[in-house]
Design a protein around this motif. Structure first.
Motif, PDB file in Angstrom:
ATOM      1  N   SER A  77       0.863  -1.278  -0.125  1.00  0.00           N
ATOM      2  CA  SER A  77       0.039   0.077  -0.162  1.00  0.00           C
ATOM      3  C   SER A  77       0.769   1.314   0.114  1.00  0.00           C
ATOM      4  N   ILE A  78       1.700   1.463   0.899  1.00  0.00           N
ATOM      5  CA  ILE A  78       2.476   2.631   1.183  1.00  0.00           C
ATOM      6  C   ILE A  78       3.305   3.046  -0.083  1.00  0.00           C
ATOM      7  N   GLY A  79       3.758   2.246  -0.765  1.00  0.00           N
ATOM      8  CA  GLY A  79       4.536   2.510  -1.968  1.00  0.00           C
ATOM      9  C   GLY A  79       3.836   3.348  -3.011  1.00  0.00           C
ATOM     10  N   THR A  80       2.390   3.224  -3.067  1.00  0.00           N
ATOM     11  CA  THR A  80       1.681   4.069  -3.923  1.00  0.00           C
ATOM     12  C   THR A  80       1.987   5.655  -3.666  1.00  0.00           C
ATOM     13  N   VAL A  96       9.707   1.077  -5.430  1.00  0.00           N
ATOM     14  CA  VAL A  96       9.439   1.989  -4.185  1.00  0.00           C
ATOM     15  C   VAL A  96       8.816   1.270  -3.272  1.00  0.00           C
ATOM     16  N   ASP A  97       9.326   1.248  -2.255  1.00  0.00           N
ATOM     17  CA  ASP A  97       8.433   0.726  -0.869  1.00  0.00           C
ATOM     18  C   ASP A  97       9.093   1.220   0.434  1.00  0.00           C
ATOM     19  N   GLU A  98       8.267   1.061   1.631  1.00  0.00           N
ATOM     20  CA  GLU A  98       9.204   0.918   2.804  1.00  0.00           C
ATOM     21  C   GLU A  98       9.867  -0.106   3.106  1.00  0.00           C
ATOM     22  N   GLY A  99      10.668  -0.051   4.195  1.00  0.00           N
ATOM     23  CA  GLY A  99      11.283  -1.385   4.410  1.00  0.00           C
ATOM     24  C   GLY A  99      12.629  -1.460   3.569  1.00  0.00           C
ATOM     25  N   PRO A 100      13.266  -2.756   3.285  1.00  0.00           N
ATOM     26  CA  PRO A 100      12.607  -3.778   3.663  1.00  0.00           C
ATOM     27  C   PRO A 100      12.182  -4.369   5.207  1.00  0.00           C
ATOM     28  N   GLY A 101      11.051  -5.178   5.259  1.00  0.00           N
ATOM     29  CA  GLY A 101      10.645  -5.588   6.557  1.00  0.00           C
ATOM     30  C   GLY A 101      11.296  -6.837   6.966  1.00  0.00           C
TER      31      GLY A 101
END
Length: 561
Positions: A145-148, A204-209
């Motif tokens: 989601s947040i990568g949007t 693009v995204d947060e993380g990596p987790g």
């Protein structure tokens, strides 16, 4: 055994069904406020609307709604406004929202980095700037989601530097430690088009987790579609420890890609303050001879102390999240249980630091128990909430099965609240302060009842169970607490408390067990391991009182060198 076989359940799913019209109306209202802004208000308000728009775009894309495309245009325009302060593109698109046809209900989930972990979209703008020299076409792929939202900021940054940037979003599926990405036929055509125009590809995204499998699945899907790995960069929010990634063949697969970690701007803003996140608050705020409570440093909120120690700055969420949290904090303060709070922008709240000492379990007396009963009664009255409670019974059964290799054959109906409350969630003694004139104050009261972890909104019995466990209450003291709570609220918790105490203890042992596997240092490892054993022993005692038998042998990590 693999991490997928040993992990316990501590994180909430976070997904919820929301009326599409409600989300659209909230976006409309936030847009109107933005368009009425003064120049000094544009940055903060555009950030708020951008997060809302990105969340809605992501949800509509997941639902394969035709409305996702016009929402993407709005998200792009808002990202440009955040960077430039220019409202013209947003103004042109705002009226068109009225013509959108949205699904009756939409599945949404909170953007974790924006809500809990001090991730700011402008961090990714800074990272993208280094990719724009010399300018060239760019294909930006956001991981929902947040990568949007983050992909919109990266694309807008590149466009401002002269790059012809286009973007799409994808949703990896499957087990969290083994995600797979399957581009649609339309996305395959888009990828081919980007290759033909010589674009660089940015994921693009947060993380990596914990696993990194979302990033890997998208990168590998692009390679399968013919993208050269030399033209591919993964952009995230933190450098991973490859030895801790819970995905098959992690080191080899991750090293195949170029990864760029966005750097946080927070340290420069608070450069003259004292960092007290990641457990450092214990060094600053606890007495020198105090035994430090266990901490999971990576999961703590970012916090800073003012140089003179009179103010505490804490990240509590971007956009509407921080507004909700600060309203709770104000209610706690107005009721006489907390300290004053002000909004400091960029998701930070500023709390006055009381001239007071943290309490210990040895401080239990009737005055303390009376104050705690009053506080729990206050929360039950003021912080009721609608919505679907988290599956506490399922969490409890799963974790007991994993940890104790036994099935939980108990009636857990008591865990389903008749009225859900945003509980405190952190009722440990050190979270309470005694001022010089004897007033007892509750700290850290507004985020943990509705954050990334269980329990989420639930019965106030969770907090009463937390007091019973964390203060190690004698049966007589517990009876006094419950009796006073019942007198204050008319709600007798005696029957349901035992199962809530079990759920609380099992959650806490699971939290400790997960923390032990995340690369914390040896001193923290010892504290967390000690806490894990304590909660596990408590859970065994509680299970025995409820008529259950389970293995007493605890799971252990290898001793660290």
């Amino acid at each position: 055994m693999s991490a997928a076989e040993t992990d316990l359940w501590v994180f909430r799913n976070g997904r919820k069904s929301v009326a599409g019209l409600r989300l659209l109306n909230e976006l409309h209202a936030a847009l109107k406020q933005l368009l009425d802004s003064s120049a000094s208000q544009i940055r903060e308000r555009s950030l708020n609307v951008l997060i809302r728009a990105g969340e809605l775009e992501s949800a509509l894309a997941d639902a394969a709604s035709p409305a996702a495309s016009p929402l993407a245009s709005l998200t792009d325009a808002l990202a440009f406004t955040l960077l430039s302060g220019d409202l013209r593109s947003v103004t042109k698109l705002a009226d068109s929202l009225s013509n959108l046809s949205l699904p009756q209900t939409i599945e949404t989930s909170p953007p974790e980095g924006f809500s809990y972990y001090a991730l700011h979209p402008l961090d990714f703008a800074d990272a993208a700037m280094g990719l724009a020299d010399p300018p060239r076409p760019a294909a930006v792929i956001g991981i929902r989601s947040i990568g949007t939202t983050l992909s919109a900021v990266v694309a807008a940054t590149l466009r401002r530097t002269g790059c012809a940037a286009e973007r799409i979003t994808v949703r990896p599926t499957g087990h969290p430690y083994s995600r797979h990405t399957h581009p649609t036929s339309e996305q395959i055509r888009w990828i081919r088009k980007q290759k033909e125009r010589g674009a660089i590809f940015l994921v693009v995204d947060e993380g990596p987790g914990r696993s990194g499998s979302s990033f890997l699945s998208v990168g590998e899907a692009l390679i399968d579609a013919g993208v050269s790995v030399a033209e591919l960069t993964l952009i995230g929010s933190q450098e991973p420890d490859l030895n801790l990634l819970c995905v098959d063949d992690a080191v080899r697969r991750w090293k195949a890609f170029h990864f760029l970690a966005a750097k946080s701007r927070i340290s420069s803003r608070f450069s003259d303050h004292i960092f007290v996140g990641a457990g450092e608050w214990r060094r600053k705020l606890l007495p020198k001879d105090a035994t430090w409570p266990a901490c999971w440093p990576q999961m703590e909120r970012v916090k800073f102390s003012s140089p003179d120690g009179t103010r505490l700055y804490k990240f509590e969420g971007l956009g509407s999240t921080v507004e909700t949290v600060q309203q709770r904090s104000r209610l706690v303060d107005e009721a006489g249980f907390g300290c004053s709070v002000t909004d400091e922008g960029d998701g930070f709240s500023c709390y006055a630091v009381a001239d007071a000492m943290p309490m210990t379990g040895k401080d239990t007396d009737l005055i303390v128990l009376e104050r705690i009963a009053q506080y729990c009664a206050f929360r039950a009255a003021e912080f009721g909430t609608d919505g679907e409670p988290e599956p506490l019974a399922e969490m409890l059964r799963f974790n007991i099965s994993r940890e104790f290799q036994t099935d939980l054959n108990l009636n857990l109906d008591a865990l389903q609240p008749s009225s859900a409350v945003v509980v405190d969630g952190h009722m440990q003694p050190h979270e309470w302060l005694r001022t010089s004139d004897g007033i007892l104050l509750k700290t850290d009261a507004s985020t943990h009842g509705d954050d990334h972890f269980f329990p989420g909104p639930t019965d106030i019995a969770w907090d009463l169970a937390g007091v019973a466990v964390e203060w190690d209450l004698h049966p007589d003291a517990l009876e006094f607490l419950l009796a006073r709570f019942s007198q204050l609220t008319g709600n007798d918790m005696r029957q349901r408390l035992p199962v809530f105490m079990l759920a609380y203890s099992v959650f806490r042992l699971a939290w400790c067990k997960m923390a032990m596997s995340t690369g914390i240092d040896s001193f923290e490892q010892f504290r967390v391991r000690t806490a894990y054993r304590g909660y596990r022993n408590l859970a065994l005692e509680q299970m025995s009182r409820l008529g259950m038998r389970a293995s007493a042998a605890p799971w252990e990590l290898p001793t660290l060198a």
